[in-house]
Motif scaffolding. Structure first.
Motif, short mmCIF file in Angstrom:
data_model
loop_
_atom_site.label_atom_id
_atom_site.label_comp_id
_atom_site.label_asym_id
_atom_site.label_seq_id
_atom_site.Cartn_x
_atom_site.Cartn_y
_atom_site.Cartn_z
N GLY A 224 0.84 -1.21 0.02
CA GLY A 224 0.08 0.00 0.02
C GLY A 224 0.91 1.11 0.00
N GLY A 225 0.87 2.06 -1.19
CA GLY A 225 1.46 3.46 -1.14
C GLY A 225 0.60 4.31 -0.74
N GLY A 226 -0.33 4.48 0.30
CA GLY A 226 -0.95 5.66 0.56
C GLY A 226 -0.26 6.09 1.59
N ILE A 227 -0.89 7.26 2.11
CA ILE A 227 0.03 8.11 3.11
C ILE A 227 0.64 7.27 4.47
CG2 ILE A 227 -0.47 9.72 4.99
CD1 ILE A 227 -2.39 11.17 3.32
N ILE A 228 -0.33 6.30 4.97
CA ILE A 228 0.36 5.39 5.89
C ILE A 228 1.40 4.56 5.30
CG2 ILE A 228 -0.43 3.50 7.64
CD1 ILE A 228 -3.35 4.72 7.46
N GLY A 229 1.06 4.07 4.13
CA GLY A 229 2.44 3.12 3.53
C GLY A 229 3.54 3.71 3.45
N THR A 230 3.42 5.02 2.75
CA THR A 230 4.43 5.66 2.49
C THR A 230 5.14 6.19 3.80
OG1 THR A 230 3.60 6.67 0.39
CG2 THR A 230 5.21 7.99 1.34
N GLU A 231 4.50 6.80 4.66
CA GLU A 231 5.20 7.19 5.80
C GLU A 231 6.03 6.05 6.47
OE1 GLU A 231 2.08 10.49 7.49
OE2 GLU A 231 2.00 8.58 8.47
N TYR A 232 5.34 4.98 6.79
CA TYR A 232 6.01 3.57 7.20
C TYR A 232 7.28 3.33 6.48
CZ TYR A 232 3.22 3.15 11.23
OH TYR A 232 2.75 3.16 12.55
N ALA A 233 7.10 3.18 5.27
CA ALA A 233 8.03 2.62 4.38
C ALA A 233 9.47 3.64 4.43
CB ALA A 233 7.58 2.62 2.83
N SER A 234 9.22 4.87 4.32
CA SER A 234 10.21 5.85 4.38
C SER A 234 10.93 5.76 5.73
CB SER A 234 9.80 7.10 4.27
OG SER A 234 8.83 7.62 5.12
N MET A 235 10.34 5.95 6.87
CA MET A 235 10.88 5.87 8.17
C MET A 235 11.63 4.70 8.40
SD MET A 235 7.98 5.69 11.14
CE MET A 235 6.58 6.54 10.61
N LEU A 236 11.12 3.71 8.06
CA LEU A 236 11.67 2.28 8.44
C LEU A 236 12.91 2.12 7.72
CD1 LEU A 236 8.62 -0.17 8.55
CD2 LEU A 236 10.07 0.73 10.46
N ALA A 237 12.91 2.47 6.25
CA ALA A 237 14.03 2.43 5.51
C ALA A 237 15.22 3.58 6.10
CB ALA A 237 13.91 2.82 4.12
N GLN B 204 13.93 10.74 -3.04
CA GLN B 204 14.57 10.62 -1.71
C GLN B 204 14.33 9.30 -0.92
OE1 GLN B 204 15.04 14.21 0.49
NE2 GLN B 204 14.02 15.33 -1.13
N MET B 205 13.16 8.80 -1.05
CA MET B 205 13.04 7.39 -0.72
C MET B 205 13.53 6.34 -1.02
SD MET B 205 8.65 7.46 0.05
CE MET B 205 8.54 5.86 0.22
N GLN B 206 13.99 6.44 -2.61
CA GLN B 206 14.73 5.48 -3.05
C GLN B 206 16.20 5.57 -2.93
OE1 GLN B 206 13.74 4.07 -7.28
NE2 GLN B 206 12.29 5.71 -7.34
N GLN B 207 16.59 6.87 -2.58
CA GLN B 207 18.02 7.22 -2.07
C GLN B 207 18.24 6.50 -0.62
OE1 GLN B 207 19.18 11.26 -2.46
NE2 GLN B 207 18.22 11.46 -4.45
N ASN B 208 16.93 6.35 0.20
CA ASN B 208 17.21 6.06 1.48
C ASN B 208 17.22 4.69 1.61
OD1 ASN B 208 17.39 8.38 2.66
ND2 ASN B 208 15.40 8.90 2.97
N GLY B 209 16.90 3.93 0.46
CA GLY B 209 16.70 2.43 0.26
C GLY B 209 15.50 1.80 0.16
#
Length: 470
Positions: free
Chosen positions: A181-194, A224-229
């Motif tokens: 899920g790439g909505g707001i919640i999924g984006t937030e968690y994916a970015s912070m965990l990476a 930037q998310m991809q740069q963070n992994g």
């Protein structure tokens, strides 16, 4: 049977503010809360805990931006995901105490139990010990919130395969995680965990993240998310989710790829908490997501019954829920100076943060509105170099002829705070000249507004008659 001027069902942001506003108007008010702890989803499993987790990770991640790479790496090696949850629990405990004190100071009675309608003015309350009460109210506000959608085909065990609620209780320390899920919640968690050093694969059937954002900002976030992994698997339908022989989640994608990790976080959709309310007794219906329909004053089809917050759907933000609750109480008790919500700021607590208010370039182009843009890059600001925040961007959009501010779009640390300067000018119909003719503290990121305004006006001066945008 106890009687009240207003009974509020749910103690989340919408319910709290509705109850407090009514109490300030000298009304007798009660809140019914089914959980042992006040605060609703926002405080206990949603907004506050996830943002606390993000704040802690942002601090560690920020050490690297400030040139302290070795210290940041050492902290990441020493800390586990459950370690980060400890601070989240402390913040929740403190906020519950604050809310409890506020309700007590305002004389609001709290009834713990599950509420359901008997008739349009009477609610039956089943307490946790099985005792049943009934309460009567002239006005009822439904602020029951929402919960994560949990499709039957997803093998949730709330340990390895989690939704956004159960993830916050995890005792696992995964090396890798799949976010569906790439909505707001999924984006937030994916970015912070990476950013914390966990390998993340983000899967979504949509081809772009967060389409409601200005596309320049959305593309910067993606980059930037991809740069963070974060490994992006966008435009991919997940055909099957199962557990492999080692007990790890395995996702089979539309293109034939199979993705495996230590954990999986499912973040696709939320459902309104309405099934226990016995709405049939008063003739109210919900949509497929369990959400209620309201008018501009937050009234349901039964005029003295209001609904606010997540239970009415979009925008489903804690900030808007608070104001919806307050406005519902004002309307119920005939406060004539109550103002409706005009312009809503949106905040996405990803790493980096994103915030926006007003129109996007895409919306203005579609509506044939002549506009110009100005940009300030964080790398241009002294404060950006002090804090190491060099990849951010603040963009102002204004009317080409009148210079009226039409939108502000920000990506970078502190974006959700910085947006409120633009909100003030936009809400009251100001022009970008405000930013030019006023002094901002130096060095601050707020200076971005002046730089962006000057950029836009200078470009407008040199290119006075563009087609639509500059």
């Amino acid at each position: 049977m106890q009687s009240y001027d207003m009974v509020v069902v749910g103690s989340g942001p919408a319910g709290q503010k509705a109850a407090v506003q009514a109490a300030k108007l000298s009304k007798r008010v009660a809140i019914i809360e089914k959980s042992p702890q006040l605060g609703g989803t926002s405080l206990n499993t949603g907004t506050l805990p996830s943002k606390t987790l993000k704040d802690t990770i942002e601090y560690i991640h920020g050490l690297g931006r400030r040139g302290l790479h070795q210290l940041g790496a050492e902290l990441t090696r020493q800390l586990t995901l459950p370690d980060l949850m400890t601070r989240k629990d402390l913040v929740i405990k403190t906020e519950v105490a604050v809310i409890t004190d506020q309700l007590q100071r305002n004389g609001i009675e709290v009834i713990h139990g599950t509420a359901g309608f008997v008739d349009p003015h009477i609610l039956r309350v089943v307490r946790s010990d099985g005792h049943v009460d009934q309460v009567r109210a002239s006005t009822i506000v439904l602020a029951t919130g929402s919960r994560p959608r949990r499709p039957a085909e997803i093998p949730f065990d709330d340990l390895i395969v989690c939704d956004s609620d159960s993830f916050l209780r995890t005792a696992k320390n995964p090396a890798g995680i799949i976010v569906i899920g790439g909505g707001i919640i999924g984006t937030e968690y994916a970015s912070m965990l990476a950013a914390f050093g966990i390998s993340v694969v983000l899967i979504d059937r949509r081809t772009h993240l967060l389409r409601f954002l200005d596309q320049e900002i959305a593309q910067a976030l993606d980059s930037q998310m991809q740069q963070n992994g974060v490994v992006m698997r966008l435009g991919q339908e997940h055909l099957d989710i199962s557990m492999n022989e080692s007990g790890y989640p395995m996702v089979r994608l539309q293109d034939g790829e199979t993705v495996t990790a230590d954990m999986m976080l499912y973040t696709m959709g939320r459902i309104g908490n309405t099934e226990a309310l016995n709405l049939a007794a008063i003739g109210l219906l919900t949509d497929r997501q369990g959400q209620l329909t309201v008018n501009a004053q937050y009234q349901t089809a039964v005029p003295h019954i209001y609904a606010t917050g997540d239970v009415i759907g979009f925008p489903a933000l804690a900030a808007t829920a608070m104001e919806q609750g307050r406005l519902a109480a004002c309307h119920a008790f005939h406060v004539s100076d109550a103002q409706g919500i005009k312009v809503i700021p949106y905040g996405i607590y990803s790493i980096p943060e994103v915030s926006m208010i007003g129109k996007t370039e895409e919306e203005l182009a579609t509506d044939n509105v002549p506009y110009a843009t100005g940009r300030a890059f964080f790398r241009e600001m002294a404060r950006g170099h002090i804090s190491g925040d060099l990849h951010g961007l603040l963009k102002v959009i204004f009317h080409r002829d009148t210079h009226t501010l039409l939108g502000v779009h920000i990506i970078g640390p502190g974006a959700t705070e910085l947006i409120h300067i633009g909100q003030s000018i936009l809400t009251y119909g100001g022009t970008v000249e405000y930013f030019v003719h006023n002094i901002f503290n130096y060095p601050t990121m707020a200076e971005c507004y002046r730089t962006a305004a000057l950029d836009g006006l200078n470009r407008l001066q040199h290119h006075p008659r563009p087609n639509w945008a500059i």
